[in-house]
Design an enzyme around this catalytic site. Structure first.
Site, PDB file in Angstrom:
ATOM      1  N   PRO A  36       0.826  -1.202   0.000  1.00  0.00           N
ATOM      2  CA  PRO A  36       0.000   0.000   0.000  1.00  0.00           C
ATOM      3  C   PRO A  36       0.868   1.263   0.000  1.00  0.00           C
ATOM      4  CG  PRO A  36      -0.616  -1.472   1.790  1.00  0.00           C
ATOM      5  CD  PRO A  36       0.609  -2.036   1.177  1.00  0.00           C
ATOM      6  N   GLY A  37       0.368   2.284  -0.655  1.00  0.00           N
ATOM      7  CA  GLY A  37       1.033   3.588  -0.591  1.00  0.00           C
ATOM      8  C   GLY A  37       2.270   3.734  -1.434  1.00  0.00           C
ATOM      9  N   THR A  38       2.490   2.807  -2.374  1.00  0.00           N
ATOM     10  CA  THR A  38       3.695   2.907  -3.182  1.00  0.00           C
ATOM     11  C   THR A  38       3.446   3.650  -4.491  1.00  0.00           C
ATOM     12  OG1 THR A  38       3.192   0.674  -3.911  1.00  0.00           O
ATOM     13  CG2 THR A  38       4.949   0.934  -2.318  1.00  0.00           C
ATOM     14  N   LYS A  75       0.572   3.201  -6.733  1.00  0.00           N
ATOM     15  CA  LYS A  75      -0.090   2.479  -7.818  1.00  0.00           C
ATOM     16  C   LYS A  75      -1.185   3.340  -8.450  1.00  0.00           C
ATOM     17  CE  LYS A  75      -0.968  -1.019  -5.070  1.00  0.00           C
ATOM     18  NZ  LYS A  75      -0.166  -0.597  -3.908  1.00  0.00           N
ATOM     19  N   THR A  76      -1.997   3.953  -7.600  1.00  0.00           N
ATOM     20  CA  THR A  76      -3.039   4.840  -8.110  1.00  0.00           C
ATOM     21  C   THR A  76      -2.413   6.011  -8.860  1.00  0.00           C
ATOM     22  OG1 THR A  76      -4.256   4.282  -6.121  1.00  0.00           O
ATOM     23  CG2 THR A  76      -5.107   6.085  -7.439  1.00  0.00           C
ATOM     24  N   GLU A  97      17.410   1.074  26.437  1.00  0.00           N
ATOM     25  CA  GLU A  97      17.769   1.592  25.112  1.00  0.00           C
ATOM     26  C   GLU A  97      19.279   1.574  24.903  1.00  0.00           C
ATOM     27  OE1 GLU A  97      15.591   1.838  22.956  1.00  0.00           O
ATOM     28  OE2 GLU A  97      13.846   1.807  24.280  1.00  0.00           O
ATOM     29  N   HIS A 109      20.403  -1.861  23.920  1.00  0.00           N
ATOM     30  CA  HIS A 109      20.287  -2.110  22.482  1.00  0.00           C
ATOM     31  C   HIS A 109      21.466  -1.495  21.741  1.00  0.00           C
ATOM     32  CE1 HIS A 109      16.349  -3.877  22.225  1.00  0.00           C
ATOM     33  NE2 HIS A 109      15.738  -2.849  22.774  1.00  0.00           N
TER      34      HIS A 109
HETATM   35  P1  ADP Z   1      -1.348   3.000  -3.723  1.00  0.00           P
HETATM   36  O1  ADP Z   1      -2.385   3.160  -4.771  1.00  0.00           O
HETATM   37  O2  ADP Z   1      -0.164   2.198  -4.177  1.00  0.00           O
HETATM   38  O3  ADP Z   1      -1.854   2.521  -2.405  1.00  0.00           O
HETATM   39  P2  ADP Z   1      -1.205   5.823  -3.978  1.00  0.00           P
HETATM   40  O4  ADP Z   1      -0.927   5.953  -5.418  1.00  0.00           O
HETATM   41  O5  ADP Z   1      -2.601   6.061  -3.551  1.00  0.00           O
HETATM   42  O6  ADP Z   1      -0.724   4.425  -3.430  1.00  0.00           O
HETATM   43  O7  ADP Z   1      -0.215   6.775  -3.202  1.00  0.00           O
HETATM   44  C1  ADP Z   1      -0.646   7.616  -2.190  1.00  0.00           C
HETATM   45  C2  ADP Z   1       0.127   8.895  -2.197  1.00  0.00           C
HETATM   46  O8  ADP Z   1       1.505   8.651  -1.867  1.00  0.00           O
HETATM   47  C3  ADP Z   1       0.179   9.546  -3.556  1.00  0.00           C
HETATM   48  O9  ADP Z   1      -0.907  10.387  -3.748  1.00  0.00           O
HETATM   49  C4  ADP Z   1       1.476  10.328  -3.504  1.00  0.00           C
HETATM   50  O10 ADP Z   1       1.273  11.569  -2.882  1.00  0.00           O
HETATM   51  C5  ADP Z   1       2.344   9.490  -2.611  1.00  0.00           C
HETATM   52  N1  ADP Z   1       3.260   8.647  -3.392  1.00  0.00           N
HETATM   53  C6  ADP Z   1       3.311   7.311  -3.376  1.00  0.00           C
HETATM   54  N2  ADP Z   1       4.274   6.845  -4.180  1.00  0.00           N
HETATM   55  C7  ADP Z   1       4.854   7.922  -4.748  1.00  0.00           C
HETATM   56  C8  ADP Z   1       5.919   8.100  -5.681  1.00  0.00           C
HETATM   57  N3  ADP Z   1       6.578   7.066  -6.204  1.00  0.00           N
HETATM   58  N4  ADP Z   1       6.239   9.361  -6.034  1.00  0.00           N
HETATM   59  C9  ADP Z   1       5.573  10.411  -5.520  1.00  0.00           C
HETATM   60  N5  ADP Z   1       4.569  10.304  -4.648  1.00  0.00           N
HETATM   61  C10 ADP Z   1       4.204   9.085  -4.240  1.00  0.00           C
HETATM   62 ZN    ZN Z   2      13.753  -2.533  23.211  1.00  0.00          ZN
END
Ligand code: ADP
Ligand code: ZN
Length: 608
Positions: A208-210, A212-213, A430, A433
């Site tokens: 997630p959050g990479t 894709k959208t 800490e 560690h």
């Molecule tokens: P996914 O669909 O993979 O879950 P999103 O495309 O919704 O992730 O990403 C969420 C937000 O994270 C995007 O709107 C953007 O702001 C940021 N983001 C994620 N990956 C990138 C990237 N490679 N470059 C720039 N911004 C990114």
């Molecule tokens: Zn610890």
């Protein structure tokens, strides 16, 4: 049974029944009062008096009563009634008083109007209320119940996605794979001329959050075509059969707008493997939706220029049928960014905030291994918010570093109360560690140690920083063992100094166990089992849960070996700390006073 009958028709029936009952009650009780003017009952003698005075204008003989209309003093008309009296002279009296008389009912409205008022209006009223209710209900559920069968896909006109590949940092392989699709959308004729058929769909897979959208939007932006976006979960709705209808409608809309991009997020929610059990557990809805999607993908003409991009972070759960040629046959990995990717992502997002010129994004990237693009964007935003809180109009390095910690460990808990003794234990933990890490040559150097409690529940933590130029992809067996040893360092220090264990090591224990187990069951690093896979990762992009794929006897042997391995690591951590008791005390007391130690301070004190 009729497949298309709405699943929720029961509440609808109840609703109709209740509405009917209310209308009938209204008709029986309320409307008569409203429709008929109030009638005053008077005695027969009063009636005669009024007749003589000449105030009566209209008399109506009914079976058991006389209803009459008389003018009040102010001229308004009022209806009265009185009982029948055996009065032979009544007719003469009426003639004498020159009133009109009949036996028609004077107050009666036209039957049509009555019907309208007592039946049609209430029904319309209830339909209106019902619609209002449904709308608010469906709004809360995120769908649009009234538009049965409409896809509800958001349509963006080309200019609105506004994203290009320049907005996506890193992900070069993914961009390369998508560039061909962009070219195809630009010029479908070129491909048709040579007889090449473009893939109808591509699947973006990654955590997630990479981005894709973002990538899908960028493809639409680059190709300057409309972008349809819908989430897989929106297909599976409250009514059976609606998902399939939505798919149909979505594709119809897409055809009209071709060339275009159709983006289906979380495609795993509809594309899950179909199995025998699902029909019992009521998943036919999802299956129907999936079948509809498959048949639409098979049915449409690939040369038209409709490209379907799907995104998922659970590719292993997808039905094989979805991945067949002619469907989502391209798979584009969208991985977590590496060091360079993180730096670039920070820089892309830094364009939209006011940051100081000398901000070192590389340092921030180094402190955030494993962070996704979305998290990095969040770190920048958090830093900007902090700058505003501090009354500055520019974001500096400090803001960014603090915000990394906020994202990784939560806000500082200013009012968290630690007794001095607890604080001391945390300091020793800490430093334990950090010291164990520093004394094992291959362990990553420490970036920062703090014992300021965080809202996430961490009482103190160490920011480790990998100084190598890129992220580590390979770890040797020795390095994994030293990681486990470092994780046990906190508990080892507590035991050594205070002679007892605390609950503060729960996270460390989890981490150590995970690593030890993976060493044995997945990395082939145990002498007993060698290179045999004993566990399979079930969702590599979401935390990487693993499930055992071995006999119960082997499983219990693995457990034994995990216990033994972690135990050995704890022993060697204790050993290391025993040899450095003096340093442990010095550093821990210093940390206790200052609450935060930078990596340099730590190394300097250690070297003294
Ligand atoms: P996914 O669909 O993979 O879950 P999103 O495309 O919704 O992730 O990403 C969420 C937000 O994270 C995007 O709107 C953007 O702001 C940021 N983001 C994620 N990956 C990138 C990237 N490679 N470059 C720039 N911004 C990114
Ligand atoms: Zn610890």
């Amino acid at each position: 049974m009729n497949e298309n009958l709405p699943k929720n028709s029961k509440p609808l029936i109840y609703y109709t029944l209740i509405a009917m009952v209310i209308i009938t009650l209204l008709n029986a009780l309320v409307f008569p009062l409203l429709l008929e003017r109030p009638v005053i009952e008077v005695s027969y003698s009063d009636f005669l008096d009024m007749l003589e005075q000449g105030s009566i204008t209209n008399v109506n003989m009914q079976e058991a009563q006389i209803v009459f209309e008389a003018a009040e003093k102010d001229g308004a008309l009022q209806i009265y009634k009185t009982g029948i009296w055996p009065d032979e002279n009544l007719l003469d009296r009426l003639r004498e008083a020159k009133v009109t008389f009949s036996n028609a009912i004077p107050t009666q409205n036209s039957p049509l109007l009555n019907f309208l008022i007592s039946w049609i209006f209430p029904i319309l009223f209830f339909l209106f209320i019902g619609r209002l209710l449904m709308n608010s209900l469906s709004k809360r559920m995120g769908g649009n119940m009234m538009s049965f069968g409409k896809s509800g896909a958001k349509v963006y006109v080309p200019a609105q996605t506004g994203k290009t590949f320049a907005d996506v940092a890193g992900q070069d392989e993914a961009k390369e794979a998508l560039a061909e699709i962009v070219d195809f959308l630009h010029n479908p004729a070129k491909y048709a001329a040579i007889g090449a058929i473009m893939p109808k769909g591509a699947l973006l897979v990654g955590p997630p959050g990479t981005g894709k959208t973002l990538l899908a939007k960028a493809v639409a932006g680059e190709a300057n075509v409309p972008f349809f976006s819908i989430s897989g979960s929106e297909f599976v709705e409250m009514f059976v059969g609606m998902g399939a209808a939505k798919v149909r409608d979505l594709f119809k809309q897409a055809y009209d707008k071709a060339p275009c991009i159709v983006f289906i997020d979380e495609i795993d929610t509809i594309g899950k493997k179909r199995d025998g059990i699902s029909s019992i557990s009521g998943n036919d809805e999802r299956e129907q939706t999936l079948n509809q999607l498959l048949s639409e993908m098979d049915g449409f003409d690939g040369r038209k220029g409709v490209v379907i991009l799907g995104a998922t972070n659970r590719p292993e759960t997808l039905d094989k049928a979805l991945l067949r040629p002619g469907r989502f046959d391209r798979r584009i990995p969208v991985e977590l960014p590496d060091l360079k990717g993180r730096e670039d992502t920070l820089k892309v997002h830094a364009k939209s905030i006011q940051a100081a010129k000398d901000v070192d994004y590389l340092a921030i990237a180094k402190a955030t291994p494993g962070a996704s693009g979305a998290e990095l964007a969040n770190i920048l935003n958090e830093a900007a918010l902090r700058a505003v809180r501090m009354g500055r109009d520019i974001v500096n390095q400090n803001d960014l570093e603090e915000s990394v910690e906020v994202i990784l460990a939560g806000y500082q808990r200013k009012n968290a109360v630690l007794t001095p003794n607890e604080k001391k234990i945390v300091a020793y933990h800490e430093i334990g560690h950090a010291l164990v890490a520093a004394r094992q040559s291959s362990a990553a150097p420490v970036h920062k140690i703090t014992i300021i409690p965080r809202t996430s529940g961490a009482l103190g933590y160490i920011l480790q920083m990998d100084d190598s130029e890129s992220d580590r992809v390979l770890l040797t067996k020795e390095e994994v063992i030293s990681k486990i040893t470092t994780a046990t360092g906190g508990r080892a220090a507590e035991m050594l100094v205070f002679g007892t264990a605390t609950t503060g090591a729960a996270n460390d224990i989890e981490q150590a166990t995970k690593l030890a187990r993976a060493m044995i069951s997945r990395y082939g690093m145990s002498d007993q089992f060698g290179m045999v896979a004993l566990e399979a990762v079930t969702n590599q992009y979401l935390g990487g849960d693993a499930s055992l794929i071995c006999s119960p006897e082997t499983a219990s042997k693995i457990d034994g070996e995990v216990v033994e391995l972690v135990g050995r690591c704890l022993k060697s951590a204790e050993e290391l700390l025993k040899q450095n008791t003096q340093k442990l005390r010095e550093l821990a007391e210093f940390l206790y006073e200052k609450e935060t130690l930078t990596g340099e301070e730590f190394m300097r004190m250690l070297a003294r």
